[in-house]
Design a protein around this motif. Sequence first.
Motif, PDB file in Angstrom:
ATOM      1  N   SER A  24     -42.500  52.317 -66.334  1.00 36.98           N
ATOM      2  CA  SER A  24     -43.232  51.313 -65.570  1.00 36.98           C
ATOM      3  C   SER A  24     -42.258  50.694 -64.579  1.00 36.98           C
ATOM      4  O   SER A  24     -41.036  50.783 -64.734  1.00 36.98           O
ATOM      5  N   ASN A 315     -46.232  57.286 -66.525  1.00 33.51           N
ATOM      6  CA  ASN A 315     -46.621  56.016 -67.122  1.00 33.51           C
ATOM      7  C   ASN A 315     -45.974  55.900 -68.497  1.00 33.51           C
ATOM      8  O   ASN A 315     -45.026  56.621 -68.806  1.00 33.51           O
ATOM      9  N   ASP A 326     -56.900  53.394 -65.652  1.00 33.47           N
ATOM     10  CA  ASP A 326     -56.488  52.155 -66.313  1.00 33.47           C
ATOM     11  C   ASP A 326     -56.145  52.508 -67.756  1.00 33.47           C
ATOM     12  O   ASP A 326     -56.966  53.088 -68.476  1.00 33.47           O
ATOM     13  N   SER A 336     -50.487  48.066 -72.119  1.00 29.01           N
ATOM     14  CA  SER A 336     -51.602  48.422 -71.240  1.00 29.01           C
ATOM     15  C   SER A 336     -51.166  48.315 -69.783  1.00 29.01           C
ATOM     16  O   SER A 336     -50.274  47.535 -69.441  1.00 29.01           O
ATOM     17  N   HIS A 337     -51.814  49.104 -68.940  1.00 30.06           N
ATOM     18  CA  HIS A 337     -51.606  49.038 -67.485  1.00 30.06           C
ATOM     19  C   HIS A 337     -52.985  49.047 -66.852  1.00 30.06           C
ATOM     20  O   HIS A 337     -53.593  50.100 -66.671  1.00 30.06           O
ATOM     21  N   ASN A 340     -53.400  46.094 -61.320  1.00 28.72           N
ATOM     22  CA  ASN A 340     -52.008  45.863 -60.933  1.00 28.72           C
ATOM     23  C   ASN A 340     -51.316  44.944 -61.943  1.00 28.72           C
ATOM     24  O   ASN A 340     -50.592  44.023 -61.576  1.00 28.72           O
ATOM     25  N   SER A 341     -51.559  45.211 -63.228  1.00 33.21           N
ATOM     26  CA  SER A 341     -50.957  44.385 -64.283  1.00 33.21           C
ATOM     27  C   SER A 341     -50.451  45.254 -65.422  1.00 33.21           C
ATOM     28  O   SER A 341     -50.924  46.376 -65.633  1.00 33.21           O
ATOM     29  N   TYR A 342     -49.491  44.704 -66.157  1.00 33.94           N
ATOM     30  CA  TYR A 342     -49.032  45.270 -67.421  1.00 33.94           C
ATOM     31  C   TYR A 342     -49.206  44.200 -68.494  1.00 33.94           C
ATOM     32  O   TYR A 342     -49.096  42.994 -68.219  1.00 33.94           O
ATOM     33  N   GLU A 374     -45.772  46.106 -56.299  1.00 35.13           N
ATOM     34  CA  GLU A 374     -46.625  47.276 -56.086  1.00 35.13           C
ATOM     35  C   GLU A 374     -45.971  48.277 -55.148  1.00 35.13           C
ATOM     36  O   GLU A 374     -46.044  49.496 -55.369  1.00 35.13           O
TER      37      GLU A 374
END
Length: 463
Positions: A24, A315, A326, A336-337, A340-342, A374
Amino acid sequence: MHTLPPFDADLLRRYDRPGPRYTSYPTAPNFSEKFDARAYREVARASNADPIPRALSLYVHVPFCLSPCFYCGCNRIITRDLGRGETYLGQLQHEIGLVAPLFDRDREVVQLHLGGGTPNFLTPELLEALIASLGREFQFSTRSDRDFSIELDPRSVNPDGIARLAALGFNRASLGVQDFDPDVQAAVNRIQSVEETLAVIDACRRYGFRSINVDLIYGLPRQNLAGFARTLDSVIAVRPDRLAVYSYAHLPDLFKAQKQIKHEDLLAPDMKLRLLELAIEKLSAAGYRYIGMDHFALPEDELSLAQEKGSLQRNFMGYTTHAETDLIGLGVSAISHIGNSYSQNARDLNSYVTAVESGRLPVIKGLQLDADDELRADLINHLMCQGEIDKRGLEARFDIDFDQYFAHSIDLLPPLIADGLVIVDKDFIRVTLRGRLLLRVVAMCFDRYLQRVAEPARFSKAI
C-alpha cells in the motif's frame, strides 16, 4: 522485463537496508486512529455512489496455527484446540453481518482470499459454512476469471480436503514450503516432507485449481547451498505457476518466536546473498520470469500476461490482476482498501471479538488519502508493477508538472543512476534490469512519509 535480473552481490550489499514492501501507499505504519468505524461507513457509502461502483475483493484472516514456525512474522495465534475455529467462525459471521449491508448487493465479488495464520486450521465443514455465509451476504461473480484463493499448510490438508475446496469454488492455492532441508526444518520448527507437499500440489491440479504458488525463504538458520539447491530442484520439478522467494529478516525483538532460533545457526550475510543468487540462477534456467518484489511466474501465468499488457496491480494480497476493486478485509488485523482509504481491524483477538459481538465494526485505524497520497500511490504502484514511471501520464491524470512537483525526489536519483539502477529521460523514469531487485530503493525516493528521504541508499532491505 521478461529476463531475470542479473545478480550483483556488491550492489545488493550496499543497498541492504530496511524499507517498505509497498503493498500500500501510504504504508500501514502511517495509518491513524482518527480513522474509525464512522469513517469506514462514510467511505463505503461514497464507494456505492460512484457512477460505476467497483467490483469487490474479500480478504478473510484466519489467525490460528497448530504450532509455531520460528521464522514467522505474521499475526497468528498458536493453539491445538480446533474448537476455536468454530468460535471464530461465529465471530466472523457477526462481522460479515455488520459489513455486508454497507455495500450495494449488486457489486460482484471477483476475488476472495483466505490468509493467515493457517486458513485450513478451519475444518472443511467450517470452511463450507464460511463460504456459505459470504455467499449469502455478498454476490459472488460467476465470471471464469474470478480468483478464489487460499493459503494452505500442506501438513494439515489432504487430497479429499482439496476436493472439497474445489467444490467451494477455490481455484488458486498458495503453499508454504520455505525449505525441505531437514536440518533447516528442525531449526525453525516446521517439519514438512517433500512427499506430503507434492501430494497437495498434485491434488490441486487434479481437482482443477488453475494456479499454484509456492513460498520459499532464503536466509533461514542452517541453510546451505546444497540443501537449498535440492529444495529448488524439488519445487521446480513440479512447475508451480508462481513462486515467492522471500528474504528472512531476523527481528526477535518484534517477533517473539524468532527468539527460539539460536544465534549460532544464523547465516552470514554473504551466504544469504549466495542463496539468493542460486535461486535466481535456477529459476531463470527453468524459464520463470521475475515479476518483482520476490515474485516469479511462468510466462503463461496471468501475472506475467498482465505485466506484459501493463495491467498488473499490487495490493495487500501481493501482485494481482484484480486490484481495481474495493478490498474488504474481514477478521482480526485484516486491512481494507475502499475508495481512496485504508483501514485496519483490531490486531488482537480480544479487541476484535469485543467489537463484533457488541455490534461494532472492529476498525481501529486507517487513512483517508489526500491528493498527494493518491498521486504517489499511483506512481509507486506502477513502478512496482511495470518498473517504470510514466511522467507524462501522471501529468495528464493529476494536472501537475512532474519535474517541478517531484523536484526533491528527482534530486535523490543521481546515485541510483550512477549505479545503473534507473534511466531517466524527459518522458520516463525506468528501472533497469540491473535495478529490478531493488525496486523499493527507487520507490522510497518518492515516499514523502520516510524521514530519511535524503539518503536513498539506506532504505531498502533488499536481501
